[in-house]
Design an enzyme around this catalytic site. Sequence first.
Site, PDB file in Angstrom:
ATOM      1  N   LYS A  65      46.617  34.334  58.049  1.00  0.00           N
ATOM      2  CA  LYS A  65      46.995  34.844  59.381  1.00  0.00           C
ATOM      3  C   LYS A  65      46.741  36.343  59.490  1.00  0.00           C
ATOM      4  O   LYS A  65      46.160  36.824  60.456  1.00  0.00           O
ATOM      5  CB  LYS A  65      48.487  34.567  59.654  1.00  0.00           C
ATOM      6  CG  LYS A  65      49.022  35.328  60.866  1.00  0.00           C
ATOM      7  CD  LYS A  65      50.509  35.124  61.074  1.00  0.00           C
ATOM      8  CE  LYS A  65      51.400  36.013  60.270  1.00  0.00           C
ATOM      9  NZ  LYS A  65      51.708  37.334  60.861  1.00  0.00           N
ATOM     10  N   ASN A  66      47.199  37.085  58.490  1.00  0.00           N
ATOM     11  CA  ASN A  66      47.120  38.538  58.611  1.00  0.00           C
ATOM     12  C   ASN A  66      45.714  39.088  58.389  1.00  0.00           C
ATOM     13  O   ASN A  66      45.461  40.273  58.593  1.00  0.00           O
ATOM     14  CB  ASN A  66      48.128  39.208  57.668  1.00  0.00           C
ATOM     15  CG  ASN A  66      49.552  38.993  58.166  1.00  0.00           C
ATOM     16  OD1 ASN A  66      49.765  38.577  59.315  1.00  0.00           O
ATOM     17  ND2 ASN A  66      50.530  39.254  57.317  1.00  0.00           N
ATOM     18  N   CYS A  84      60.891  45.300  66.109  1.00  0.00           N
ATOM     19  CA  CYS A  84      61.106  43.866  66.060  1.00  0.00           C
ATOM     20  C   CYS A  84      62.226  43.603  65.071  1.00  0.00           C
ATOM     21  O   CYS A  84      62.790  44.537  64.508  1.00  0.00           O
ATOM     22  CB  CYS A  84      59.829  43.113  65.695  1.00  0.00           C
ATOM     23  SG  CYS A  84      59.376  43.297  63.988  1.00  0.00           S
ATOM     24  N   ARG A 137      59.076  49.525  63.184  1.00  0.00           N
ATOM     25  CA  ARG A 137      57.643  49.277  63.328  1.00  0.00           C
ATOM     26  C   ARG A 137      56.919  50.276  64.243  1.00  0.00           C
ATOM     27  O   ARG A 137      56.333  49.910  65.276  1.00  0.00           O
ATOM     28  CB  ARG A 137      57.390  47.840  63.743  1.00  0.00           C
ATOM     29  CG  ARG A 137      58.191  46.879  62.866  1.00  0.00           C
ATOM     30  CD  ARG A 137      57.641  45.505  62.836  1.00  0.00           C
ATOM     31  NE  ARG A 137      56.388  45.411  62.112  1.00  0.00           N
ATOM     32  CZ  ARG A 137      55.735  44.277  61.945  1.00  0.00           C
ATOM     33  NH1 ARG A 137      56.172  43.183  62.466  1.00  0.00           N
ATOM     34  NH2 ARG A 137      54.614  44.262  61.256  1.00  0.00           N
ATOM     35  N   ASP A 146      56.247  40.210  52.515  1.00  0.00           N
ATOM     36  CA  ASP A 146      56.159  38.920  53.199  1.00  0.00           C
ATOM     37  C   ASP A 146      56.568  37.740  52.310  1.00  0.00           C
ATOM     38  O   ASP A 146      56.584  36.598  52.779  1.00  0.00           O
ATOM     39  CB  ASP A 146      54.730  38.695  53.733  1.00  0.00           C
ATOM     40  CG  ASP A 146      54.404  39.628  54.885  1.00  0.00           C
ATOM     41  OD1 ASP A 146      55.327  40.225  55.448  1.00  0.00           O
ATOM     42  OD2 ASP A 146      53.203  39.759  55.213  1.00  0.00           O
ATOM     43  N   ARG A 191      54.131  30.311  64.154  1.00  0.00           N
ATOM     44  CA  ARG A 191      53.354  31.542  64.315  1.00  0.00           C
ATOM     45  C   ARG A 191      52.462  31.776  63.099  1.00  0.00           C
ATOM     46  O   ARG A 191      51.384  32.350  63.229  1.00  0.00           O
ATOM     47  CB  ARG A 191      54.285  32.759  64.458  1.00  0.00           C
ATOM     48  CG  ARG A 191      54.949  32.903  65.797  1.00  0.00           C
ATOM     49  CD  ARG A 191      55.671  34.240  65.851  1.00  0.00           C
ATOM     50  NE  ARG A 191      54.875  35.243  65.171  1.00  0.00           N
ATOM     51  CZ  ARG A 191      55.348  36.166  64.334  1.00  0.00           C
ATOM     52  NH1 ARG A 191      56.628  36.232  64.076  1.00  0.00           N
ATOM     53  NH2 ARG A 191      54.551  37.027  63.764  1.00  0.00           N
TER      54      ARG A 191
HETATM   55  N1  EPU Z   1      54.636  52.403  59.425  1.00  0.00           N
HETATM   56  C1  EPU Z   1      54.845  53.651  59.913  1.00  0.00           C
HETATM   57  N2  EPU Z   1      53.988  54.118  60.868  1.00  0.00           N
HETATM   58  C2  EPU Z   1      52.937  53.381  61.318  1.00  0.00           C
HETATM   59  C3  EPU Z   1      52.731  52.090  60.803  1.00  0.00           C
HETATM   60  C4  EPU Z   1      53.603  51.617  59.842  1.00  0.00           C
HETATM   61  O1  EPU Z   1      55.771  54.351  59.523  1.00  0.00           O
HETATM   62  O2  EPU Z   1      52.202  53.870  62.174  1.00  0.00           O
HETATM   63  C5  EPU Z   1      55.554  51.881  58.394  1.00  0.00           C
HETATM   64  C6  EPU Z   1      56.274  50.610  58.849  1.00  0.00           C
HETATM   65  O3  EPU Z   1      57.414  50.911  59.616  1.00  0.00           O
HETATM   66  C7  EPU Z   1      56.586  49.959  57.539  1.00  0.00           C
HETATM   67  C8  EPU Z   1      55.376  50.315  56.671  1.00  0.00           C
HETATM   68  O4  EPU Z   1      54.782  51.456  57.295  1.00  0.00           O
HETATM   69  O5  EPU Z   1      57.730  50.570  56.995  1.00  0.00           O
HETATM   70  C9  EPU Z   1      54.343  49.246  56.489  1.00  0.00           C
HETATM   71  O6  EPU Z   1      53.967  48.709  57.723  1.00  0.00           O
HETATM   72  P1  EPU Z   1      52.480  48.213  58.008  1.00  0.00           P
HETATM   73  O7  EPU Z   1      51.882  49.084  59.048  1.00  0.00           O
HETATM   74  O8  EPU Z   1      51.731  48.064  56.718  1.00  0.00           O
HETATM   75  O9  EPU Z   1      52.755  46.780  58.631  1.00  0.00           O
HETATM   76  P2  EPU Z   1      51.840  46.102  59.725  1.00  0.00           P
HETATM   77  O10 EPU Z   1      50.439  46.454  59.444  1.00  0.00           O
HETATM   78  O11 EPU Z   1      52.374  46.327  61.068  1.00  0.00           O
HETATM   79  C10 EPU Z   1      51.266  43.917  58.388  1.00  0.00           C
HETATM   80  C11 EPU Z   1      51.535  42.457  58.510  1.00  0.00           C
HETATM   81  C12 EPU Z   1      52.996  42.168  58.239  1.00  0.00           C
HETATM   82  C13 EPU Z   1      53.325  42.674  56.830  1.00  0.00           C
HETATM   83  C14 EPU Z   1      52.994  44.168  56.724  1.00  0.00           C
HETATM   84  C15 EPU Z   1      53.209  44.728  55.340  1.00  0.00           C
HETATM   85  C16 EPU Z   1      49.922  41.703  60.163  1.00  0.00           C
HETATM   86  C17 EPU Z   1      49.672  41.110  61.494  1.00  0.00           C
HETATM   87  N3  EPU Z   1      51.172  41.988  59.855  1.00  0.00           N
HETATM   88  O12 EPU Z   1      52.059  44.553  59.384  1.00  0.00           O
HETATM   89  O13 EPU Z   1      53.135  40.752  58.272  1.00  0.00           O
HETATM   90  O14 EPU Z   1      54.693  42.473  56.563  1.00  0.00           O
HETATM   91  O15 EPU Z   1      51.603  44.360  57.073  1.00  0.00           O
HETATM   92  O16 EPU Z   1      52.445  44.064  54.395  1.00  0.00           O
HETATM   93  O17 EPU Z   1      48.998  41.881  59.395  1.00  0.00           O
HETATM   94  C18 EPU Z   1      54.263  38.713  58.463  1.00  0.00           C
HETATM   95  O18 EPU Z   1      53.175  38.154  58.262  1.00  0.00           O
HETATM   96  O19 EPU Z   1      55.356  38.078  58.454  1.00  0.00           O
HETATM   97  C19 EPU Z   1      54.283  40.147  58.702  1.00  0.00           C
HETATM   98  C20 EPU Z   1      55.323  40.783  59.230  1.00  0.00           C
END
Ligand code: EPU
Length: 420
Positions: free
Chosen positions: A22-23, A115, A120, A306, A398
């Site tokens: 998915k990701n 969320c 996030r 995850d 999802r």
């Molecule tokens: N963060 C910031 N600033 C940003 C972006 C992120 O401070 O601009 C922080 C977040 O708050 C968090 C950390 O950095 O503390 C990591 O977040 P990341 O940006 O890596 O998460 P994401 O890219 O939004 C993806 C996956 C998530 C998974 C995370 C971490 C997708 C669609 N989502 O989210 O997947 O938990 O990476 O590996 O790729 C799930 O599949 O259940 C899921 C939540």
Amino acid sequence: MESLIIKGGVPLHGEVTISGAKNAVLPLMAATLLTAEPCTIRRVPNLSDVRFMGQILTWLGAKVEFDGDTVRIEARKIRGAGDYDLVRKMRGSICIMGPLLGRLKKATVSLPGGCIIGARPINLHLKGFAALGAKLKVENGYVEASAKRLVGAEMFLGGRAGSTVLGTANVMMAATLAEGITVIESAACEPEVVDLANFLNAMGAKIVGAGSPTLTITGVKELHGAEHEVIPDRIEAATYAIAAAATDGEVLLRGARPDHLHAVLDKLRDAGVKIERKGPDLLVRRNGRLKPVDITTLTYSGFPTDVQAQMMALMVLTPGISIITERIFESRFMHVSELARLGADIEIEGPSAIIKGGKPLSGAPVMASDLRASAALVIAGLAATGATQINRVYHLDRGYENMDSKLRGLGARVERIEEA
Ligand code: EPU
């Protein structure tokens, strides 16, 4: 709304084929916006998040055709801005912003907001776009990035919890069409980022260093169509591995890519689970009594956030005390109170959960709160005595393809019903 009824106590036995990740697939679909030519993506899991991303791309003007596990996307003419708030509904869709900015030099999306698992923010995405020369404006709940031209730059994208997966993906996609060289330091190393870089390179991008913390992107004038097969879902594989261990079963995970699962497999082995590599497959079975392990979630190649909830379900079944510390998302413990309904003894202390495991679990009605929390409840329900009813099962749909039928294929007694 639908629920799952699980009658627990049956060890899982048999084989399960791991679906596409998915990701990985969400940013791959977004990447097709970078070219006017058609792209084909294979091994696409049938998930509501994937269909939703398809709707967003269609809204933007792309032609999106699903055919079994293949999607063909042609973004001949697209719009980069408008009155849409689809992004708010699915956090993962923020990754359309990089491709729109790269191709059209303008992108407007609604701010995704927080969320259930934490705040996030997208400050790091925006920091990267700004470094490429974009002007940013936040107004009326929308964020707009625009530039006359994007120019490659050196940037550091590390944040409070380390690197950002979708932030890295977003900035990498925008940088493929920037002028000159972009260097992203503290880039995310997750396999999903590598998969995206491979697809972008197949489209004509010039990216080196994917999988390491330094990504170098040499901008090109345009990208072309390409075909790609999505990597297997390492989180789904980990979930079934844990379910096999939790039920004292034996499961062959077909196409699990063990090389993406080192941290999870290492902890499972420490917990007394036997894991054998059989080419691209993994055979998972319990090896006597389970042992408690301590876990801290980290960015790749550390233990994935995850899989934190699912591992907690396993530790609930394990006699002794284990400590699970969540370092990526500040409030990703929604499963704790629901696991308690089944009989789990867990205390939260700041970012850590202290699990006093080994108490008997018995089925109860529980509420799914997010995708991975729901998976933890499924695992606990499979191991509990009696029936567990998991409400709001749309969370599972999802991110887990056909989870109930895959579990039935392994001998589990799982039924989907319409909630009364
Ligand atoms: N963060 C910031 N600033 C940003 C972006 C992120 O401070 O601009 C922080 C977040 O708050 C968090 C950390 O950095 O503390 C990591 O977040 P990341 O940006 O890596 O998460 P994401 O890219 O939004 C993806 C996956 C998530 C998974 C995370 C971490 C997708 C669609 N989502 O989210 O997947 O938990 O990476 O590996 O790729 C799930 O599949 O259940 C899921 C939540």
